[in-house]
Design a protein around this motif. Structure first.
Motif, PDB file in Angstrom:
ATOM      1  N   ALA A 189      45.624  47.957  46.200  1.00 47.92           N
ATOM      2  CA  ALA A 189      46.757  48.788  46.623  1.00 47.92           C
ATOM      3  C   ALA A 189      46.284  50.190  47.002  1.00 47.92           C
ATOM      4  O   ALA A 189      46.799  50.799  47.932  1.00 47.92           O
ATOM      5  N   ARG A 190      45.300  50.691  46.266  1.00 47.74           N
ATOM      6  CA  ARG A 190      44.796  52.058  46.494  1.00 47.74           C
ATOM      7  C   ARG A 190      43.698  52.131  47.558  1.00 47.74           C
ATOM      8  O   ARG A 190      43.142  53.182  47.802  1.00 47.74           O
ATOM      9  N   LYS A 191      43.301  50.975  48.091  1.00 42.45           N
ATOM     10  CA  LYS A 191      42.187  50.891  49.056  1.00 42.45           C
ATOM     11  C   LYS A 191      40.905  51.505  48.475  1.00 42.45           C
ATOM     12  O   LYS A 191      40.240  52.346  49.066  1.00 42.45           O
ATOM     13  N   VAL A 192      40.630  51.077  47.252  1.00 46.82           N
ATOM     14  CA  VAL A 192      39.441  51.549  46.531  1.00 46.82           C
ATOM     15  C   VAL A 192      38.466  50.376  46.447  1.00 46.82           C
ATOM     16  O   VAL A 192      38.855  49.261  46.079  1.00 46.82           O
ATOM     17  N   TRP A 193      37.212  50.607  46.777  1.00 49.51           N
ATOM     18  CA  TRP A 193      36.197  49.553  46.668  1.00 49.51           C
ATOM     19  C   TRP A 193      35.967  49.203  45.204  1.00 49.51           C
ATOM     20  O   TRP A 193      35.701  50.097  44.395  1.00 49.51           O
ATOM     21  N   LEU A 194      36.022  47.941  44.890  1.00 49.64           N
ATOM     22  CA  LEU A 194      35.782  47.506  43.513  1.00 49.64           C
ATOM     23  C   LEU A 194      34.367  46.929  43.436  1.00 49.64           C
ATOM     24  O   LEU A 194      34.059  45.922  44.089  1.00 49.64           O
ATOM     25  N   ILE A 195      33.536  47.591  42.649  1.00 52.73           N
ATOM     26  CA  ILE A 195      32.167  47.088  42.453  1.00 52.73           C
ATOM     27  C   ILE A 195      32.106  46.514  41.047  1.00 52.73           C
ATOM     28  O   ILE A 195      32.273  47.235  40.057  1.00 52.73           O
ATOM     29  N   SER A 196      31.925  45.211  40.979  1.00 52.80           N
ATOM     30  CA  SER A 196      31.978  44.529  39.691  1.00 52.80           C
ATOM     31  C   SER A 196      30.587  44.036  39.320  1.00 52.80           C
ATOM     32  O   SER A 196      30.020  43.168  39.987  1.00 52.80           O
ATOM     33  N   ASP A 197      30.041  44.616  38.259  1.00 48.78           N
ATOM     34  CA  ASP A 197      28.709  44.240  37.781  1.00 48.78           C
ATOM     35  C   ASP A 197      28.884  43.135  36.744  1.00 48.78           C
ATOM     36  O   ASP A 197      29.319  43.396  35.624  1.00 48.78           O
ATOM     37  N   GLU A 198      28.560  41.914  37.144  1.00 45.96           N
ATOM     38  CA  GLU A 198      28.816  40.744  36.285  1.00 45.96           C
ATOM     39  C   GLU A 198      27.523  40.149  35.737  1.00 45.96           C
ATOM     40  O   GLU A 198      27.413  38.948  35.494  1.00 45.96           O
ATOM     41  N   ILE A 199      26.532  41.017  35.542  1.00 47.79           N
ATOM     42  CA  ILE A 199      25.203  40.548  35.154  1.00 47.79           C
ATOM     43  C   ILE A 199      25.186  39.866  33.778  1.00 47.79           C
ATOM     44  O   ILE A 199      24.332  39.027  33.500  1.00 47.79           O
ATOM     45  N   TYR A 200      26.160  40.228  32.907  1.00 49.58           N
ATOM     46  CA  TYR A 200      26.215  39.586  31.580  1.00 49.58           C
ATOM     47  C   TYR A 200      27.268  38.485  31.507  1.00 49.58           C
ATOM     48  O   TYR A 200      27.645  38.052  30.420  1.00 49.58           O
ATOM     49  N   ARG A 201      27.771  38.066  32.645  1.00 47.96           N
ATOM     50  CA  ARG A 201      28.917  37.163  32.663  1.00 47.96           C
ATOM     51  C   ARG A 201      28.673  35.888  31.843  1.00 47.96           C
ATOM     52  O   ARG A 201      29.562  35.376  31.182  1.00 47.96           O
ATOM     53  N   SER A 202      27.462  35.370  31.884  1.00 44.19           N
ATOM     54  CA  SER A 202      27.207  34.112  31.173  1.00 44.19           C
ATOM     55  C   SER A 202      26.936  34.330  29.684  1.00 44.19           C
ATOM     56  O   SER A 202      26.841  33.372  28.924  1.00 44.19           O
ATOM     57  N   ILE A 203      26.819  35.609  29.268  1.00 42.13           N
ATOM     58  CA  ILE A 203      26.588  35.860  27.842  1.00 42.13           C
ATOM     59  C   ILE A 203      27.925  36.318  27.239  1.00 42.13           C
ATOM     60  O   ILE A 203      28.168  37.493  26.999  1.00 42.13           O
TER      61      ILE A 203
END
Ligand SMILES: Cc1ncc(COP(=O)(O)O)c(C=O)c1O
Length: 397
Positions: free
Chosen positions: A194-208
Motif C-alpha cells: 500500500a505504501r509502495k515500499v520495497w520489502l526486502i525479506s532475509d529468509e536465511i534462517y527459514r529452515s531453522i
C-alpha cells in the motif's frame, strides 16, 4: 589520509570483531568458549561437499555468468516454485557471494541519497551499514519486547515518512530468534504494498524453525500474491546447509531488477566461486538428501534451544531473554547487571570474556547495547559450561 564519502560511516562488522578477539585469546592459550559466531558448528553435508570436489576435478574452475550457472538458478527457482505454488521465473534468481552480497545488491540498486530504509530491530548487524554504503538513511524500528520485538503495522506507520523506500525484515531473526507468523508477515507485506515500499525479506534462517514440528518458517512466498508488492527475497545455503565458507547466497526478484543485480556483480565480484556453485547445485537438486540433512541439523538446534532455555531459567533466573523460536541464538537482557565501570553490554561482554573466557556478542551490534547474543550452535557441554561460567560471573559482580 582522506577517504571517499562512500565509506565515511563504514565500520567493521561488529560480530566479526568479537569473534576475532576470542580467537586471538584462544591462540594465546586461554580457555575460551566462543559463542559469538553466527554459523552452524556442523560440517557441510558430505554429499554437497563431494559435489564441490567433483566440480573442481571436473573443470568447473572457470568464470561463470555473473548471476550464476543457469542450472543452479533453475534448481533454486524450482524449489521456490514448489514453495510458492506458482511459477517463479528462474531469470529472477541471482546467485551471489553469500546472502550478504544479495542484500548489498538490493540496497545498492534500490536506495540512494535522500531515501530512508526501515530496518526491523534488533537487526542483523550488517543491514544499517549496507543502507549507509548506498548513502541512504537506515531508520531503526523496534517492536515491543513483550512481542519478541516483532514489528506491527502500527510500528511501521509511526516510523514511515514520505522518504521511506524500503523495509528490511528477517525471520527467523538474528539475533532474537523471533519468528513472524504468516498473518503477521502478510500484514507487513500488505502495508509495504500500500505504501509502495520495497520489502526486502532475509529468509536465511527459514529452515531453522523450532516450532510447527520443524517445518520451515513462514516466508514471503507463502503470502497470498494479492498482498505482495515489490519485494526482494534473500536466502541461501550458508545456514541451512552449513556452508558459510563456500560463499553462496541468492535473491529472487522481478527479472528487470535481477538483471541490475547481475550487472552490478559483473562489475565488482563477477560470479561467486564455480566449485561452490557446483556444490550448491547438489544441495538444491538432491532434494531428498538435502531435506534430510536440514531436518537433522534443525533437530539438533531445537534440542540445544531447549537446553539453553532450561539452563538459563535454572542458573540465571534474573536474566530476561527472548524465547527463541528459530535460528540458533539466545538474546538476553543485561542492563540490570550493570554497575561500576560496566555501563553497557559491550563492557559487560568484554569483562565476561576476560574473567571467564566466554565470548558473546554485545547488543550494540544489533541496535541495543543493553542486550547480548549467545549462539547455541555449539555442543551441549560448551553451552552448559558457558552458562555455568556466566552464572559465576553474574554472582561475583
Ligand atoms: C540474518 C543474516 N543474513 C545474512 C547473513 C549472511 O549470510 P551469508 O553468509 O550467506 O552471506 C547472516 C550471517 O550471519 C545472517 O545472520
Amino acid at each position: 589520509m582522506t577517504y571517499s564519502a562512500n565509506i565515511e560511516r563504514l565500520k567493521p562488522s561488529a560480530t566479526i570483531a568479537v569473534s576475532t578477539l576470542a580467537k586471538k585469546l584462544k591462540e594465546e592459550g586461554r580457555d575460551v568458549l566462543n559463542l559469538s559466531a553466527g554459523e552452524p558448528d556442523f560440517d557441510t553435508p558430505a554429499f554437497i561437499a563431494d559435489a564441490g570436489v567433483k566440480g573442481i576435478r571436473g573443470g568447473q574452475t572457470r568464470y561463470t555468468p555473473p548471476p550464476g550457472i543457469p542450472a543452479l538458478r533453475k534448481a533454486i527457482a524450482a524449489r521456490l516454485t514448489e514453495r510458492a505454488g506458482r511459477p517463479m521465473d528462474w531469470t529472477g534468481v541471482v546467485v551471489s557471494a553469500g546472502a550478504k552480497q544479495a542484500l548489498f545488491n538490493a540496497a545498492f540498486c534500490l536506495f540512494g541519497p535522500g531515501d530512508e530504509v526501515l530496518v526491523a530491530a534488533p537487526y542483523w548487524t550488517t543491514y544499517p551499514d549496507l543502507v549507509m554504503i548506498a548513502r541512504a538513511e537506515p531508520v531503526v524500528v523496534f517492536g515491543k519486547q513483550s512481542d519478541d520485538f516483532k514489528l506491527t503495522v502500527a510500528d511501521l506507520e509511526a516510523a514511515a515518512t514520505k522518504r521511506t523506500r524500503g523495509l528490511i525484515i528477517n525471520s527467523p531473526s538474528n539475533p532474537s530468534g523471533a519468528v513472524y507468523s504468516l498473518e503477521e508477515l502478510t500484514a507487513i507485506a500488505a502495508w509495504c504494498k500500500a505504501r509502495k515500499v520495497w520489502l526486502i525479506s532475509d529468509e536465511i534462517y527459514r529452515s531453522i524453525n523450532h516450532d510447527q514440528g520443524g517445518a520451515p518458517a513462514a516466508g514471503l512466498l507463502d503470502i497470498p500474491e494479492a498482498n505482495l508488492g515489490d519485494f526482494v527475497l534473500v536466502d541461501g545455503p550458508s545456514k541451512s546447509f552449513a556452508m558459510t565458507g563456500w560463499r553462496v547466497g541468492f535473491s529472487w526478484c522481478v527479472t528487470e531488477l535481477a538483471k541490475k543485480f547481475a550487472d552490478l556483480q559483473s562489475q565488482i565480484t563477477s560470479n561467486t566461486s564455480a566449485p561452490a556453485q557446483a556444490a550448491s547445485l547438489e544441495a538444491y537438486t538432491n532434494v531428498k538428501a538435502a531435506d534430510a540433512s536440514v531436518a537433522e541439523m534443525e533437530v539438533a538446534f531445537r534440542r540445544r534451544r531447549d537446553l539453553v532455555v532450561k539452563r538459563m531459567k535454572e542458573l540465571l533466573p534474573s536474566v530476561p531473554f527472548v524465547y527463541p523460536h528459530g535460528a540458533f541464538y539466545l538474546y538476553f537482557r543485561v542492563d540490570q547487571l550493570f554497575g561500576g565501570d560496566i555501563t553497557n553490554a559491550t563492557a559487560w561482554c568484554s569483562k565476561l570474556l576476560q574473567a571467564e573466557g566466554v565470548a558473546f556478542v554485545p547488543g550494540g551490534a544489533f541496535g541495543d547495547d543493553n542486550w547480548v547474543r549467545m549462539s547455541y550452535a555449539a555442543s551441549d557441554e560448551t553451552i552448559e559450561e558457558a552458562l555455568r561460567r556466566m552464572a559465576r560471573f553474574v554472582k561475583g559482580s
